[in-house]
Write an enzyme that holds these catalytic residues in place. Structure first.
Site, PDB file in Angstrom:
ATOM      1  N   ASP A  19      -7.212  13.680  -3.076  1.00 23.99           N
ATOM      2  CA  ASP A  19      -6.149  14.454  -2.462  1.00 23.99           C
ATOM      3  C   ASP A  19      -6.439  14.533  -0.959  1.00 23.99           C
ATOM      4  O   ASP A  19      -7.546  14.213  -0.515  1.00 23.99           O
ATOM      5  CB  ASP A  19      -6.111  15.849  -3.095  1.00 23.99           C
ATOM      6  CG  ASP A  19      -5.098  16.758  -2.445  1.00 23.99           C
ATOM      7  OD1 ASP A  19      -3.939  16.326  -2.278  1.00 23.99           O
ATOM      8  OD2 ASP A  19      -5.469  17.889  -2.085  1.00 23.99           O
ATOM      9  N   ASP A  21      -4.737  17.283   1.716  1.00 29.72           N
ATOM     10  CA  ASP A  21      -4.791  18.668   2.194  1.00 29.72           C
ATOM     11  C   ASP A  21      -5.666  19.513   1.269  1.00 29.72           C
ATOM     12  O   ASP A  21      -5.430  19.570   0.060  1.00 29.72           O
ATOM     13  CB  ASP A  21      -3.379  19.275   2.227  1.00 29.72           C
ATOM     14  CG  ASP A  21      -2.450  18.545   3.175  1.00 29.72           C
ATOM     15  OD1 ASP A  21      -2.222  19.044   4.274  1.00 29.72           O
ATOM     16  OD2 ASP A  21      -1.952  17.460   2.795  1.00 29.72           O
TER      17      ASP A  21
END
Length: 228
Positions: free
Chosen positions: A9, A11
């Site tokens: 991922d 953020d």
């Protein structure tokens, strides 16, 4: 080696982008005549893409966010985020070291994020991370976003790696559910956002403190020797 590919991922996992995201959300609220919201509260609205962040930020005071207001808010938010993206965000401690460990182990790597293509590439370049990744899957790459497994499976297909040879590293329920549905092991990091929920609530295979620990868990780095 157990894993051929590592999916990340963005953020809350690789980059702390909350200062920029919250700044854009509050600038949007200001333009619409609304009071600012604390950054730690706005952090709990992050995870399902910009539109959901905007909707949650608009509804913070109990207001009704109809389609017209959401469209106006999203346009305003996007304008401000174009100005702010990358200005205060930064990689979390251990990210560069962890990525180098995975690369040294010969792993292919990909980013799988709900952030749009417009912002993902520039952020990765700005922070010197783009060259680590063989594939970048953004929120507008596939027809579905996380927590749907489609972006995760798409990344595996692009890497030509079976899902059972991949590992997903993230920080939120969206990452955990997407990896689970794709049949991919998932490691959770405790410093991300996860919509305000404790990381211990995630259906993850393990919680690791950094990407360095993630590389050690995956067998891509040796663990430090314990003192006698």
């Amino acid at each position: 080696m157990r894993f051929s590919a590592i999916l990340f991922d963005l953020d809350g996992t690789l980059l702390n982008t909350i200062p920029d995201l919250a700044g854009a959300a509050n600038a949007m609220r200001h333009d619409l005549g609304m009071a600012p919201v604390a950054q730690d509260i706005l952090a709990t609205y992050v995870g399902k893409g910009a539109e959901q962040l905007v909707i949650r930020a608009l509804q913070h005071d109990g207001a009704t966010a109809d389609d017209a207001l959401v469209a106006r808010g999203l346009a305003c938010y996007t304008q401000h985020y174009r100005r702010l993206s990358g200005t205060q965000s930064h990689p979390y401690p251990g990210v560069l070291e962890g990525l180098n460990l995975f690369r040294a182990a010969g792993c292919q790597m990909a980013v799988v994020t709900n952030k749009s293509t417009e912002f993902t590439g520039p952020l990765l370049r700005h922070h010197g991370l783009v060259d680590f990744f063989d594939v970048v899957v953004c929120g507008d790459t596939c027809t579905q976003k996380k927590p749907d497994p489609m972006p995760v499976l798409y990344a595996c297909k692009q890497l030509d790696v079976p899902p059972d040879q991949a590992l997903f590293i993230g920080d939120s329920i969206n990452d955990a559910l997407a990896a689970q549905a794709a049949g991919i092991p998932m490691l959770a990091l405790p410093y991300g956002y996860n919509e305000g929920r404790p990381v211990q609530s995630l259906p993850a295979d393990a919680i690791v403190g950094s990407l360095i620990e993630a590389a050690q868990w995956a067998g891509c780095a040796t663990r430090p020797t314990e003192p006698a």
